[in-house]
Motif scaffolding. Structure first.
Motif, mmCIF file in Angstrom:
data_model
loop_
_atom_site.group_PDB
_atom_site.id
_atom_site.type_symbol
_atom_site.label_atom_id
_atom_site.label_comp_id
_atom_site.label_asym_id
_atom_site.label_seq_id
_atom_site.Cartn_x
_atom_site.Cartn_y
_atom_site.Cartn_z
ATOM 1 N N LEU A 110 0.677 -1.212 -0.114
ATOM 2 C CA LEU A 110 0.255 0.600 0.262
ATOM 3 C C LEU A 110 1.135 1.438 0.121
ATOM 4 C CD1 LEU A 110 -2.306 1.732 0.544
ATOM 5 C CD2 LEU A 110 -2.034 0.957 2.838
ATOM 6 N N LYS A 111 0.630 2.289 -1.414
ATOM 7 C CA LYS A 111 1.614 3.521 -1.089
ATOM 8 C C LYS A 111 0.732 4.640 0.283
ATOM 9 C CE LYS A 111 1.659 5.927 -5.058
ATOM 10 N NZ LYS A 111 1.811 6.536 -5.962
ATOM 11 N N VAL A 112 2.164 4.677 1.282
ATOM 12 C CA VAL A 112 1.041 5.914 2.241
ATOM 13 C C VAL A 112 2.540 7.102 2.036
ATOM 14 C CG1 VAL A 112 1.569 6.246 4.109
ATOM 15 C CG2 VAL A 112 0.955 3.077 3.322
ATOM 16 N N GLU A 113 1.561 7.938 2.063
ATOM 17 C CA GLU A 113 2.651 9.637 2.398
ATOM 18 C C GLU A 113 2.132 9.840 3.567
ATOM 19 O OE1 GLU A 113 1.462 12.322 -1.287
ATOM 20 O OE2 GLU A 113 -0.125 13.348 0.273
ATOM 21 N N VAL A 114 3.437 10.752 4.072
ATOM 22 C CA VAL A 114 3.252 10.894 5.332
ATOM 23 C C VAL A 114 3.762 12.398 4.951
ATOM 24 C CG1 VAL A 114 3.402 8.748 6.970
ATOM 25 C CG2 VAL A 114 5.314 9.719 6.389
ATOM 26 N N HIS A 115 3.990 13.591 6.132
ATOM 27 C CA HIS A 115 4.380 14.732 6.559
ATOM 28 C C HIS A 115 5.280 14.317 7.518
ATOM 29 C CE1 HIS A 115 2.070 17.237 3.778
ATOM 30 N NE2 HIS A 115 1.257 16.100 4.038
ATOM 31 N N SER A 116 6.735 14.759 7.238
ATOM 32 C CA SER A 116 7.326 15.149 8.724
ATOM 33 C C SER A 116 8.793 15.717 7.872
ATOM 34 C CB SER A 116 8.528 13.013 8.651
ATOM 35 O OG SER A 116 9.687 13.124 9.678
ATOM 36 N N ASP A 117 9.018 16.602 8.428
ATOM 37 C CA ASP A 117 10.718 17.710 8.502
ATOM 38 C C ASP A 117 11.995 16.660 8.363
ATOM 39 O OD1 ASP A 117 9.303 19.337 8.365
ATOM 40 O OD2 ASP A 117 9.362 20.325 9.955
ATOM 41 N N LYS A 118 12.336 15.482 9.311
ATOM 42 C CA LYS A 118 13.054 14.981 9.011
ATOM 43 C C LYS A 118 13.370 13.994 7.388
ATOM 44 C CE LYS A 118 12.572 13.995 13.710
ATOM 45 N NZ LYS A 118 11.644 13.270 14.898
ATOM 46 N N ASN A 119 15.236 13.458 7.716
ATOM 47 C CA ASN A 119 15.079 12.950 6.681
ATOM 48 C C ASN A 119 14.802 11.357 6.673
ATOM 49 O OD1 ASN A 119 15.782 10.948 4.443
ATOM 50 N ND2 ASN A 119 18.477 11.875 4.434
#
Ligand code: SF4
Length: 434
Positions: free
Chosen positions: A402-411
């Motif tokens: 399942l393709k998942v998108e998240v927001h994060s400022d870290k690499n």
């Protein structure tokens, strides 16, 4: 010295291009973009459709325009099936078949030193020797493809591959495990085992000490550092009760299988020379769904195969609606020169193919959305394998793809992280790191 690659076609070709790339790097070459100046251009061709041949010829002209003095090598399926035609293309210096890619640098040097074209295309139909290529590292990727099998003896009536890739042969199991250990040492967490007909892995070994694909999967369980294993597109018949009972216990094998279907109508399957019925396929899907939690099953379907009537297509459509998969890859049949299906009667009109393809594309959009929605509220492990799309936005895949998108400022690239699925956009799940 600079070398540029252009790779057409399947994952096996991609693997072989990576393996050739490593050879060039070891020889001190710099890898550069195909759309620019290089001293050597390698075109790794595909011949699955007639378009593959055409594209390969276009790449040769492009390379010649970029650097008229460059050495141009054409390798792979197109040069295997049509070596005379390929060696006749103006400006081609090296022509290698599907099982001669490991010798690429030798033939490039020979062409340079002798100033004349080099052609090495071995007979493959009876050649059961696996060409050992290896990859220790991948350029710019976090998961590695590993080719463990070559060739196919199924002779589906629409497919040219058995003639270009030849007899089935398998990579020595000891070398498979060694290569995976090396990838693990280089930081790869996921490997994808691939081949032309991976279900036949090991069928060419002596019966007494035959290692099968399931044996390999069981051995990978013991390799530290590798967290996930996937298997590439596989024939449904591979999944016998015994196989499912064994893979069900594996922790690293991802519950995601691409089972080629091609048609849900038995008459069409017969004309295609596929060796299963729709009922057998459905029984395998049911078995996998009942035994493997969260399993995702995807497939390929060809529409407009010669003789496919409206009724036959309707049968396929109804079948697909009933068995509910996670995703369909829809292909409009296109005749391939040199195959049986090319000369079959009742070739289907282009408009009909278009109509049928659209119907299945609508169906797969529904499948993909339903698959993503089934994960709402769940917390899942995601491997973030791609570079950030835009500042702070990252994409990765769960074990069942399942393709998942998240927001994060870290690499977070290359990391396996727990993510809670909070929303769905079409086929994409939106998640929050937990
Ligand atoms: S199984 Fe059929 S479609 Fe797949 S490679 Fe072999 S001949 Fe081609």
């Amino acid at each position: 010295m600079k070398v540029a690659f252009s790779t057409l076609g399947c994952r096996v070709n991609q693997y072989e291009s990576e393996a050739m790339t490593e050879k060039f790097i070891k020889e001190g070459y710099e890898i550069v973009d195909f759309n620019g100046y290089a001293d050597v251009y390698v075109i790794n061709t595909c011949s699955v459709t007639n378009m593959g041949d055409k594209k390969s010829r276009q790449f040769v002209s492009k390379a010649r325009r970029e650097n008229p003095e460059a050495i141009i090598a054409v390798v792979g399926c197109y040069s295997q099936i049509a070596s005379t035609e390929v060696s006749g293309i103006e400006g081609v210096d090296v022509v290698l078949g599907t099982r001669n890619k490991g010798d690429i640098i030798y033939y490039i040097n020979k062409a340079k030193d002798e100033g004349k074209q080099q052609v090495k295309v071995g007979a493959v139909l009876k050649n059961k020797i696996f060409e050992d290529l290896t990859i220790e590292d991948y350029q710019d990727k976090t998961r590695a493809f590993l080719k463990i099998q070559d060739g196919c003896n199924r002779f589906c009536t629409y497919c040219i591959i058995p003639y270009t890739r030849g007899a089935i042969c398998s990579k020595n199991p000891i070398k498979v495990i060694e290569e995976i250990k090396k990838l693990a040492e280089n930081g790869f967490k996921e490997v994808i085992l691939s081949g032309i007909h991976i279900a036949s892995y090991g069928d060419d070994f002596e019966v007494e000490d035959r290692t099968t694909l399931v044996d390999i999967l069981e051995q990978i369980e013991e390799i530290d550092g590798i967290e996930r294993v996937r298997i590439g597109s596989i024939e449904p018949n591979f999944f016998t009760e015994d196989v499912v009972n064994r893979i069900f216990k594996l922790k690293k094998l991802c519950p995601q299988f691409h089972l080629s279907l091609q048609s849900g109508c038995n008459a069409t399957l017969k004309r295609m020379n596929r060796r299963y019925t729709a009922e057998e396929y459905e029984a395998i899907v049911d078995l996998l769904k009942s035994r493997i939690e969260n399993v995702s099953i995807t497939t390929d379907v060809i529409v407009g195969f010669p003789g496919e009537t409206d009724e036959e297509f309707a049968e396929t459509y109804k079948f697909l609606e009933r068995i509910k998969l996670s995703k369909l890859h829809v292909f409009k049949y296109s005749p391939r020169k040199g195959t049986k299906a090319e000369s079959m009667e009742n070739q289907v009109d282009g408009n009909k193919k278009e109509e049928r393809s659209k119907a299945l594309i609508e169906l797969t959009k529904r499948y993909e959305n339903e698959f993503a929605k089934a994960h709402l509220g769940k917390t899942l492990e995601v491997l973030f394998e791609m570079a950030s799309k835009e500042e702070g936005v990252h994409e990765g895949y769960t074990k069942n793809y399942l393709k998942v998108e998240v927001h994060s400022d870290k690499n977070i690239r290359g990391q396996l992280l727990q993510v809670k699925i909070v929303d769905v956009k079409d086929d994409m799940a939106i998640g929050e790191l937990v």
